[in-house]
Design an enzyme around this catalytic site. Structure first.
Site, PDB file in Angstrom:
ATOM      1  CG  PHE A 167      -1.569   1.257   1.603  1.00 34.33           C
ATOM      2  CD1 PHE A 167      -2.193   2.053   0.647  1.00 34.33           C
ATOM      3  CD2 PHE A 167      -1.571   1.678   2.923  1.00 34.33           C
ATOM      4  CE1 PHE A 167      -2.783   3.254   1.005  1.00 34.33           C
ATOM      5  CE2 PHE A 167      -2.161   2.868   3.296  1.00 34.33           C
ATOM      6  CZ  PHE A 167      -2.764   3.671   2.337  1.00 34.33           C
TER       7      PHE A 167
ATOM      8  CE1 TYR B  42       4.288  -3.635  11.489  1.00 38.96           C
ATOM      9  CE2 TYR B  42       2.929  -2.336  12.977  1.00 38.96           C
ATOM     10  CZ  TYR B  42       3.625  -2.462  11.797  1.00 38.96           C
ATOM     11  OH  TYR B  42       3.646  -1.407  10.902  1.00 38.96           O
TER      12      TYR B  42
END
Length: 315
Positions: free
Chosen positions: A12, A146
């Site tokens: 993205f 993450y």
């Protein structure tokens, strides 16, 4: 002509970054293995003489022949669905992938820019979050794969700067949205828009009082580009400080889509941040940057993109 390598360039943000760099006169080498990126995001660049694509997993040695001036490391799963489904790959690209990309930057004597995240602040105990805050992160929780991958990547980047004298930049990216997001990637805006357009209930986790600050992708890419050309070594927040509750955001999406969908409530995921708002004082002062696209305008642009995608899929 300057040459820039963008890892995760079919993702993205990476694909929008490739567009911006080419528009600024760069030659761009995009590296991606399509774990979460998509060939569709860069299809329009194939055939452009200033664009080259290499399919490669950056956790392995990266070989790029010739001169390279900039390396922008954007390879990583970034949405909750992706990094919870790919926890080990997420940790590997944050550690091994960052190490390999930094090694390439050292070999080429190139400027290295790391795409970090507001998630390094965890569930913050100060608000808004500025770059001096060290964060409140659970290293053994599900989101830790993450959060800690990015925190390690920042540490490794600074180690290369201090030990090898590498020119480095670190951008801490706050919630960003826009065309080329996936409808089912688990992030708030594409999920809400997809549900609204399909007439499904909008899923709010918790009571909706938690906040987020959403930045339109064009604004974010402009901030990253300015940081790349600056000489700032330490992290810089790039995001939109216009804070909104998830409940308000759901109602806004319903209004802009004209959907009659209802709202459904679900248990809050473990370690989900209660608040999220960037302090962008540093970006304003150092880069002369602040977001320009309003949330209403940004949602309208994104809505148009998703309507087109849904129509094509149903076509």
């Amino acid at each position: 002509m300057m040459t820039a390598v963008v890892t995760g360039g079919a993702g993205f943000l990476g694909s929008h970054l490739c567009d911006r760099l080419i528009a600024e006169g760069f030659r761009v080498i995009c590296i991606d293995n399509f774990i979460t990126g998509s060939p569709d995001n860069i299809a329009h660049l194939f055939g452009n003489e200033n664009f080259q694509f290499i399919k490669h997993d950056v956790t392995n040695f990266i070989h790029v022949p010739g001169k390279v001036d900039f390396i922008l490391h954007f390879a990583s799963p970034a949405s909750p669905i992706d990094y919870l489904k790919l926890p080990i790959q997420t940790l590997k690209v944050g550690s091994l992938g960052t190490h390999k990309a930094l090694g390439l930057a050292k070999e080429k004597n190139a400027v290295f820019l790391l795409a970090s995240t507001s998630e390094v602040y965890g569930d913050p105990l100060i608000h808004p979050q500025n770059e001096d805050y060290w964060g409140n992160v659970n290293p053994v929780g599900p989101r830790g794969v993450y959060d800690e991958a990015k925190r390690f990547a920042e540490s490794l980047t600074m180690a290369y700067h201090r030990y090898h004298g590498l020119q480095t930049r670190i951008v801490r990216i706050f919630n960003t949205y826009g065309p080329r997001m996936r409808l089912n990637d688990g992030r708030v805006l594409p999920t809400f828009i997809g549900q609204a357009l399909k007439g499904e209930p909008l899923s709010i986790f918790g009571d909706g009082s938690q906040t987020r600050s959403f930045c339109y992708v064009d604004d974010l890419i402009d901030g990253i580009y300015r940081l790349l050309l600056s000489e700032e070594v330490y992290p810089v927040n790039i995001g939109n400080p216009d804070e909104i509750t998830i409940q308000q955001f759901a109602e806004e999406v319903l209004s802009l889509t004209g959907s009659r969908s209802k709202i459904s409530y679900h248990p809050l995921p473990e370690d989900d941040p209660k608040v999220r708002q960037p302090d962008i004082s540093k970006a304003k002062q150092l880069l002369g940057w602040e977001p320009k696209v309003s949330r209403t305008e940004g949602i309208k642009r994104t809505l148009e993109y998703f309507r087109k995608i849904i129509n094509e899929n149903n076509g």
